[in-house]
Write a protein that holds these residues in place. Structure first.
Motif, PDB file in Angstrom:
ATOM      1  N   ASN A  54       2.421  -8.546   6.471  1.00 11.18           N
ATOM      2  CA  ASN A  54       1.407  -8.108   5.519  1.00 11.18           C
ATOM      3  C   ASN A  54       1.743  -8.671   4.136  1.00 11.18           C
ATOM      4  OD1 ASN A  54      -0.891  -6.189   4.644  1.00 11.18           O
ATOM      5  ND2 ASN A  54       0.790  -5.654   3.269  1.00 11.18           N
ATOM      6  N   SER A 183      -1.896 -10.409   7.726  1.00 14.06           N
ATOM      7  CA  SER A 183      -2.931  -9.573   7.138  1.00 14.06           C
ATOM      8  C   SER A 183      -2.747  -9.559   5.635  1.00 14.06           C
ATOM      9  CB  SER A 183      -2.877  -8.145   7.697  1.00 14.06           C
ATOM     10  OG  SER A 183      -1.649  -7.515   7.349  1.00 14.06           O
ATOM     11  N   ASP A 213      -8.117  -9.025   6.943  1.00 10.23           N
ATOM     12  CA  ASP A 213      -7.052  -9.403   7.876  1.00 10.23           C
ATOM     13  C   ASP A 213      -7.132 -10.861   8.312  1.00 10.23           C
ATOM     14  OD1 ASP A 213      -6.123  -6.838   7.764  1.00 10.23           O
ATOM     15  OD2 ASP A 213      -7.187  -6.157   9.557  1.00 10.23           O
TER      16      ASP A 213
END
Length: 256
Positions: A54, A183, A213
């Motif tokens: 992330n 993401s 994402d």
């Protein structure tokens, strides 16, 4: 009374073994060698195949340098604060004199390549030409803040000139990374404007940021034209002429 209390607290810290230990330059050198020894910056920073990365992005706007409605382009000075976690860059601060963060050059470790779309000329990732300082925290959190002057396409609408409002959308994307392992997120729904400098021709109305994402990050900048100059120099003279022209018919012909 207070002095006795402070003495007691200090005594308890000594007895229990609590004391402050400041890190030294040897600890920083040792930590840097430990992190970069065997580190391969071409390897995607996840522990195993089932993990995903992330990346948190924050958009910081410094100035709107120019806006060309004819060419449909906007030039701005911005910075991107990019934050992620690299499992290979974590350590125990107690082993390095309590040092819990380290700053190194951006070319030493892996970093995501983020591109601004619809730019003229050669396409380059943000911060590609400059080596920035990257901050690494002891839990593996990496803070990377590249920036610069950006030139991108902006659809314009001048139907309400000089009282027009323009919405410029900037599209950022990551290339070379599979979408299922990446993401994007954003801590804030708007751009940071703490260091923003006003443009004499355009007033900043609003900013919006959005991340998904699929490795896409979108920034919308809403600006309004400062119409005072155009009102004074164009609109008022035209209105004045419209009023004076009919008065010519009231003049007698012999007046010349």
């Amino acid at each position: 009374m207070c002095r006795d209390v402070f003495k007691f607290i200090y005594f308890m810290f000594i007895v229990c073994g609590f004391h402050y230990k400041a890190w030294q330059i040897t600890d920083a050198k040792k930590l840097r060698s430990h992190l970069l020894e065997g580190y391969v910056k071409d390897i995607f920073p996840i522990k195993n195949e089932t993990d995903s990365l992330n990346i948190d992005i924050n958009f910081i706007l410094f100035s709107i340098d120019s806006f060309n409605e004819v060419e449909r382009r906007i030039i701005i000075t911005v910075a991107l604060q990019i934050i992620w976690k690299d499992p290979s860059l974590s350590w125990d601060p107690d082993l390095y004199g309590g040092k819990d963060k380290l700053s190194i050059s951006s070319d030493q470790i892996w970093r995501p390549l983020i591109y601004l779309l619809y730019t003229p000329g050669e396409i380059k990732s943000v911060g590609e030409d400059i080596e920035y300082v990257i901050l690494i925290l002891h839990d593996g959190t990496v803070v990377y803040s590249p920036g610069g002057v950006m030139n991108t396409k902006c659809e314009t609408d001048v139907s309400k000139f000089p009282f027009d409002i323009q919405n410029c959308v900037l599209y950022f994307t990551t290339w070379g990374i599979e979408q299922n392992v990446l993401s994007l997120s954003s801590q804030f729904n708007s751009a940071g404007t703490e260091y923003y400098i006003d443009n004499p021709d355009w007033k900043l109305i609003n900013t919006e940021t959005y991340a998904n994402d699929g490795g896409r990050y979108r920034v919308t900048i809403t600006i309004k034209r400062n119409s005072f100059y155009y009102v004074i120099m164009i609109i008022l003279p035209m209105m004045l002429f419209c009023i004076l022209n009919p008065l010519v018919l009231l003049l007698p012909t012999e007046s010349g």
